[in-house]
Design a protein around this motif. Structure first.
Motif, short mmCIF file in Angstrom:
data_model
loop_
_atom_site.label_atom_id
_atom_site.label_comp_id
_atom_site.label_asym_id
_atom_site.label_seq_id
_atom_site.Cartn_x
_atom_site.Cartn_y
_atom_site.Cartn_z
N LYS B 303 0.84 -1.27 0.01
CA LYS B 303 0.16 0.09 -0.07
C LYS B 303 0.89 1.18 0.05
N ILE B 307 0.92 4.28 -2.85
CA ILE B 307 0.52 5.50 -2.55
C ILE B 307 1.94 6.38 -3.13
N SER B 310 1.78 6.60 -6.95
CA SER B 310 0.52 7.54 -7.50
C SER B 310 0.91 9.04 -6.97
N ALA B 311 1.01 9.48 -5.75
CA ALA B 311 0.98 10.70 -5.33
C ALA B 311 2.48 11.37 -4.65
N ALA B 315 3.44 11.97 0.33
CA ALA B 315 2.15 11.75 0.49
C ALA B 315 2.13 10.80 1.80
N LYS B 553 -2.66 16.45 5.17
CA LYS B 553 -2.88 15.93 3.75
C LYS B 553 -2.14 14.65 3.33
N ALA B 554 -1.70 13.79 4.53
CA ALA B 554 -1.10 12.61 4.17
C ALA B 554 -2.05 11.48 3.76
N LYS B 555 -1.59 10.71 2.86
CA LYS B 555 -2.43 9.73 2.24
C LYS B 555 -2.15 8.32 2.95
N GLY B 556 -0.94 8.26 3.21
CA GLY B 556 -0.17 7.14 3.89
C GLY B 556 0.34 7.31 5.26
N GLY B 575 -8.17 12.06 6.97
CA GLY B 575 -7.81 12.25 5.23
C GLY B 575 -7.29 11.30 4.63
N ALA B 576 -6.67 10.26 5.49
CA ALA B 576 -5.64 9.22 4.77
C ALA B 576 -6.22 8.09 4.31
N GLU B 577 -5.83 7.60 3.15
CA GLU B 577 -6.26 6.29 2.53
C GLU B 577 -5.70 5.10 3.29
#
Lengths: 178, 691
Positions: B303, B307, B310-311, B315, B553-556, B575-577
């Motif tokens: 994962k 991330i 893609s980001a 991220a 704005k961290a995704k992971g 906000g994280a995925e």
């Protein structure tokens, strides 16, 4: 050589010290070569004959206890106080913090499990002492083995020393108050 | 001549002028029985066990309180002494209610041990059976007067160790009673629950509730460790029985705290929670399921790489607890910087450590990585404390004790500058309560006074003359003058500041450092200034490269929570995925995780903290973690190996420590490297404009 005559009895106690005595196991059998146990709660003879060694467990908490310990003192040459109760009063001693009247009232009337309580007072019953005492407050004591209960090792040591003609001096693991 | 020679029990015994007879006996291996004596506390002579016979002196005297003199002839053992000791001890038993049969101290009780030592096998004296109370008001410990022998160790510890003077002896003769304040229940008194009294009590009078009946010391092992509750880094003795920590005590051999602790370290650091994570958990379809380490770590690696792909690497963010060890933090920083290429490293901490780091940058340049702060020894020996924006009693109890011990005997003066109510104010010579937001102005005001006294010219402080500052801060001008002059006149002052100041303005730290520089209060490259960072490793986290703050704005996310339990999930998780939490216990935070990695608690962790004074405090495991729980650095290291498809880099904690010593500047030895005296002498005095 004649066997040393021994008598034991218990007063206000839990019999734990006698259990510890029995925990000598085979050493008790070995000792019977040298001692003869006459009256005792174990042998169920009620009154001691003339003996060399008297062993008392339990504290003096009522008039019956007082009679029994005085009789034992009268009948024995050497008297041993076995266990905390006999030595200084032990667990029963704690009712001295409340006092006799409050203790009776709480046990027979106020306690949660009592229904229609009444403090017993029959002329055939022993009367409670105002204060629980160790037996040395009532009679002269020659030898003390404290503990709750004293370990079988302490009891074995004490008996061996007495058989050797010495008043035992407990130390190390054998001297304890718990 | 400093040396004295006595004759004790027929043999020559040497000592020093100023020694007591007991001191001389100890130096010469002569074992005198003692009961109320406690190494490190002043002596009282109340138990009468250490009585000795001195030729030419009247009666018998207590060795612990009698000064030894050259030529003294002393007997520590005789029939008289044995008789008197035995009788006195029997009287001690008879005076109150000592029932060994069910007491939790039996086997560890010093009164009982003395009875055994002296061969007391019965009692000649009838017992008194006084009706005495028990104070169970304090949630952590209870005081049973029935078991008290009036040795006064607790009173002496409360005074000399804790500096609280809560306990005292009241009334006289057979009515003598140790009491708290004016005979109040402990919970309503000035007691801070530091527990020094509990630790020194020789009987079962003062006992801790949590550990009562949980084991005799003969059944336990003592493991030395470091308290994780704040940045002081006190030495603790963890008492362990069958892999369970049953209590924490102060380590008298630790020169940091010498046995003193506070309520947090002594009574609140063991929580006994049973709901541990013992295996990795992966969220599948909204619910957590147990997973193997391989499965869990492979999923995280996959994962995170996705991330990153893609980001971009920024991220991905790591957020660590400031209680995490240097080794766990370093492994995490290597995972992110090395394996993932992300520099988003955050530590969920206040700004105190960051403010102090900025002080170093301001004074010695951006690249400086040295320690410029006072040591705890400086605090213990100070003759003046300037406490700014922190009430040590709230989170650094041992420092609070250090201050109070010196202040109450008038050996030190206290100056408080705090917009909030501060418990040190009643002790202070000057207590300044500036309006909120004006602490910086007050510090500048003090600097202006000091500058004037020293004849130094600081034009930037021109706006901070007394009338302006006193209006801006709503403070009496004389107070500022007295504070500044008292500080300047002191020979060994220490400035202590904390979150109250840095939350208002982080630059106050730099102003305080400048005040110290201006006054010449520095030596050997260390300013007489201490930043009371909040957590055990607030300092280490920053030095290893974490930033005090939150990701945005961290995704992971990788959250190193350790045994901290969040009452509510922080907003930056939302906000994280994909969220990974490395934690010991379930919490509002772990509920939002996608993967949970079980973490050892502080007792189960081997590693180090960098304490506030800049000392690398090492500790080992006191207790073994559950079988499937890996050390933090080990799990992170395996994760890194999966991310970059290489071998696991760290196989032991020592390897991580070695890497830290190589790569984190200043972390090579027991202390973070100090600055040089020359560097500080030429450091600039920085004037910050607050108004």
């Amino acid at each position: 050589m004649a066997k040393v005559k021994v008598a034991t009895d218990w007063l206000a106690g839990c019999a734990g010290c006698h259990m510890s005595l029995l925990d000598l196991d085979e050493r008790l059998v070995a000792l019977t070569e040298f001692i003869e146990i006459t009256s005792s709660p174990v042998t169920d003879l009620k009154h001691p004959p003339e003996v060399d060694l008297g062993i008392i467990e339990g504290a003096v908490a009522n008039s019956s206890n007082e009679e029994v310990v005085k009789e034992m003192r009268h009948k024995c040459k050497i008297l041993m106080a076995l266990g905390d109760c006999a030595v200084f009063g032990g667990i029963p001693l704690m009712r001295n913090l409340a006092g006799k009247d409050e203790a009776l009232r709480h046990a027979y009337i106020e306690a949660a499990s009592v229904v229609d309580g009444e403090i017993p007072g029959d002329e055939d019953l022993a009367t409670m002492e105002d204060q629980v005492k160790g037996i040395n407050q009532v009679v002269k004591v020659d030898c003390y083995v404290p503990g709750c209960p004293p370990s079988p090792e302490a009891i074995h040591f004490a008996l061996s020393e007495l058989l050797a003609g010495r008043i035992p001096v407990l130390s190390g693991d054998k001297l304890r108050f718990d | 001549m400093d040396e004295i020679v006595l004759k004790i029990d027929g043999k020559e015994a040497r000592g020093k002028r100023g020694d007591t007879i007991l001191d001389v006996c100890k130096k010469n291996g002569i074992d005198v029985p003692t009961l109320c004596h406690f190494e490190g506390l002043p002596s009282a002579g109340s138990c009468r066990m250490c009585i000795v016979e001195i030729e030419g002196a009247r009666g018998v005297n207590t060795a612990c309180t009698t000064p030894a003199a050259d030529g003294m002839v002393v007997k520590t053992d005789s029939e008289t002494l044995r008789f008197l000791r035995k009788e006195t001890l029997q009287l001690l038993f008879a005076e109150r209610n000592h029932f060994c049969m069910y007491c939790q101290m039996s086997g560890d009780c010093e009164l009982q041990a003395m009875a055994y030592r002296l061969g007391v096998d019965h009692f000649e004296y009838p017992w008194l059976f006084p009706k005495l109370p028990m104070d169970t008001s304090n949630p952590y410990f209870s005081f049973d007067q029935n078991r008290c022998i009036l040795c006064t160790r607790c009173v002496r510890a409360c005074s000399a160790m804790a500096g609280a003077d809560t306990l005292a002896v009241s009334q006289r003769s057979s009515r003598t009673m140790v009491c708290a304040d004016l005979n109040q229940p402990l919970a309503e008194s000035s007691c801070t629950s530091c527990g020094a009294c509990v630790q020194v009590c020789p009987t079962g009078a003062l006992i801790e509730k949590f550990s009562a009946y949980r084991g005799h010391r003969s059944e336990c092992t003592i493991v030395k460790s470091v308290c994780p509750s704040c940045s002081v880094g006190c030495g603790v003795d963890v008492v362990v029985r069958a892999n369970n920590a049953i209590t924490v005590e102060g380590d008298f051999a630790s020169d940091v705290n010498k046995g003193l602790l506070c309520v947090k370290g002594r009574f609140q650091s063991l929580d006994g929670r049973r709901d541990r994570f013992t295996t990795p958990m992966v969220k599948k379809g909204g619910a957590f399921q147990e997973a193997s380490w391989d499965e869990a770590l492979s999923l995280v690696a996959e994962k995170f790489k996705a991330i990153k792909g893609s980001a971009g690497p920024s991220a991905l963010a790591a957020v660590a607890s400031p209680r995490a060890t240097n080794e766990n933090l370093y492994a995490l920083s290597r995972l992110f910087k090395g394996a993932l290429g992300s520099d988003q490293l955050y530590v969920a901490d206040s700004q105190v450590a960051a403010a102090q780091k900025e002080v170093v940058a301001q004074l010695l340049g951006e690249k400086a990585t040295v320690n410029v702060e006072a040591s705890l020894d400086d605090v213990k020996n100070a003759d003046c404390f300037v406490v700014v924006g922190v009430d040590p009693k709230n989170g650094h109890g041992v420092v609070d004790s250090f201050i109070r011990r010196m202040a109450k005997s008038q050996a030190a003066e206290v100056i408080v500058v705090d917009p909030e109510a501060n418990s040190l104010a009643p002790l202070a010579k000057v207590a300044i309560k500036p309006k909120k937001g004006a602490t910086g102005a007050v510090v500048n005001g003090m600097m202006a006074v000091v500058a004037q006294e020293k004849g130094a010219s600081l034009p930037k402080l021109g706006r901070y003359d007394l009338p302006i500052v006193s209006v801006a801060a709503d403070v009496n001008a004389n107070a500022i003058v007295t504070a500044a002059k008292t500080y300047l006149a002191a020979k060994r002052p220490v400035i202590i500041y904390g979150q109250g100041a840095t939350a208002e303005d982080a630059r106050i730290a730099t102003s305080l450092a400048s005040l110290a520089l201006l006054s010449g209060n520095f030596s050997d490259g260390r300013l007489r200034l201490l930043a009371l960072r909040e957590q055990a490793n607030s300092r280490g986290a920053l030095d290893i490269g974490f930033e005090a703050g939150e990701p945005s704005k961290a995704k992971g996310l990788f959250v190193l929570a350790a045994e901290e339990v969040a009452k509510s999930a922080p907003s930056w998780v939302d906000g994280a995925e994909f969220v990974v939490v490395q934690a010991s216990y379930p919490s509002a935070l772990t509920a939002k995780a996608d993967v949970i990695l079980p973490a050892p608690t502080w007792l189960e962790t081997e590693g180090s903290f960098a304490s506030a004074e800049g000392r690398i405090r090492r500790f080992g495991r006191a207790v073994e973690p559950p079988a499937n729980v890996k050390p933090g650095w080990a799990a992170i290291s395996e994760l890194a190996a999966k991310v970059i498809a290489e071998d696991v880099k760290y196989r032991s904690v020592d390897e991580v420590s070695a890497d830290i010593a190589r790569s984190v500047p200043g972390y090579g030895g027991e202390w973070v490297n100090a600055a040089s005296a020359a560097a500080l002498s030429s450091a600039p005095i920085v004037c910050v404009d607050y108004l």
